[in-house]
Design a protein around this motif. Sequence first.
Motif, PDB file in Angstrom:
ATOM      1  N   PHE A 126       0.647  -1.495   0.144  1.00 20.55           N
ATOM      2  CA  PHE A 126      -0.228   0.032  -0.334  1.00 20.55           C
ATOM      3  C   PHE A 126       1.000   1.457   0.046  1.00 20.55           C
ATOM      4  CE2 PHE A 126      -2.858   3.140   2.065  1.00 20.55           C
ATOM      5  CZ  PHE A 126      -3.663   3.023   1.038  1.00 20.55           C
ATOM      6  N   ILE A 161      -1.923  -1.456  -4.650  1.00 22.11           N
ATOM      7  CA  ILE A 161      -3.121  -0.388  -3.888  1.00 22.11           C
ATOM      8  C   ILE A 161      -2.049   0.797  -3.557  1.00 22.11           C
ATOM      9  CG2 ILE A 161      -4.996   0.770  -2.723  1.00 22.11           C
ATOM     10  CD1 ILE A 161      -5.126  -2.616  -3.823  1.00 22.11           C
ATOM     11  N   THR A 163      -2.843   5.103  -3.726  1.00 20.47           N
ATOM     12  CA  THR A 163      -3.771   6.509  -3.576  1.00 20.47           C
ATOM     13  C   THR A 163      -2.629   7.343  -3.812  1.00 20.47           C
ATOM     14  OG1 THR A 163      -5.033   5.264  -2.241  1.00 20.47           O
ATOM     15  CG2 THR A 163      -5.767   7.492  -1.912  1.00 20.47           C
ATOM     16  N   ILE A 200      -4.463  -1.591  -8.374  1.00 20.73           N
ATOM     17  CA  ILE A 200      -5.840  -0.885  -7.613  1.00 20.73           C
ATOM     18  C   ILE A 200      -4.998   0.832  -7.724  1.00 20.73           C
ATOM     19  CG2 ILE A 200      -8.147  -0.470  -6.726  1.00 20.73           C
ATOM     20  CD1 ILE A 200      -7.688  -3.488  -6.266  1.00 20.73           C
ATOM     21  N   ILE A 275     -12.470  -2.204  -2.241  1.00 22.47           N
ATOM     22  CA  ILE A 275     -10.626  -2.677  -2.242  1.00 22.47           C
ATOM     23  C   ILE A 275     -10.621  -4.185  -2.743  1.00 22.47           C
ATOM     24  CG2 ILE A 275      -8.775  -2.386  -1.965  1.00 22.47           C
ATOM     25  CD1 ILE A 275      -8.263   0.407  -2.134  1.00 22.47           C
TER      26      ILE A 275
END
Length: 284
Positions: A126, A161, A163, A200, A275
């Motif tokens: 992440f 992931i 962001t 993602i 997710i």
Amino acid sequence: MQRSPSMATGESTPTGPREKRGVPSGLWIRCQDCGETIFRKTATEQMNVCPMCGHHMYLSAVDRVRHMLDEGTFEEWDADLMPTDPLGFADKKPYAQRIVAEQKRTGLRDAALTGSGMIRARRVAFGVTDSAFIMGSMGSVVGERLTRLVERATDQHLPLIITSGSGGGARMHEGILSLMQMAKVSAALARYDQAGGLFISVLTNPTMGGVAASFASLGDLIFAEPKALIGFAGPRTIKATLRTELPEGFQTSEFLLAHGYIDRIVRRADLKTEIARAIDYCGK
């Protein structure tokens, strides 16, 4: 004890003016979309989403980690990486001093936070960028942290992931060294894709510049928060360059969804579940 008139009214006393008692500062914030005044505690409880209009306000990288990952599962990677001043750059203040000031103000070492954790009991790699640190621009440390994140996700066969909580592109204070980071992260993502990984990308407001031109646009799945500003250059710059009228809201999540640039608009409160569902659906 009976108070004197000066104590009751806040008027001047023989020792000088007496401060009036009032509401402590910082208890309220104003929604930038609808203009409503919101109790800060209420906004915090709702992940900085306006309870009146649903506008998704700024959320720090640390808070995004806290909301996105299962409690107590985040393990930060490459926390020791620190930015330097290779060009000896100075504008209003020397870049070296700016870095120290930004670190003290934000509590971050640079504009990216990376590591591993669990999302609904699914281990993931992440990363998140933060616009509070020099507008989330991609300096050498941001690029290196993201590249190492992708490479570890490849080696450990983890869903990835990232962001994007930043609105900046290349960090001018580092010149060509900053520009290199877009290609470096993109190359690592290409190798991750060849290894069969699931990436993602989550776009938030704003996702602009080199961030949008590199890793943020390369996801196997691209989710975006509602009404996020997404693009490379600002609307005024594009309009001045093309000398033409632009479609209303052409850089918003909703416009980009309608034109196939992103896959889904997901409210902040639902991101974690969506997710996890995507990871399961893709068999990762």
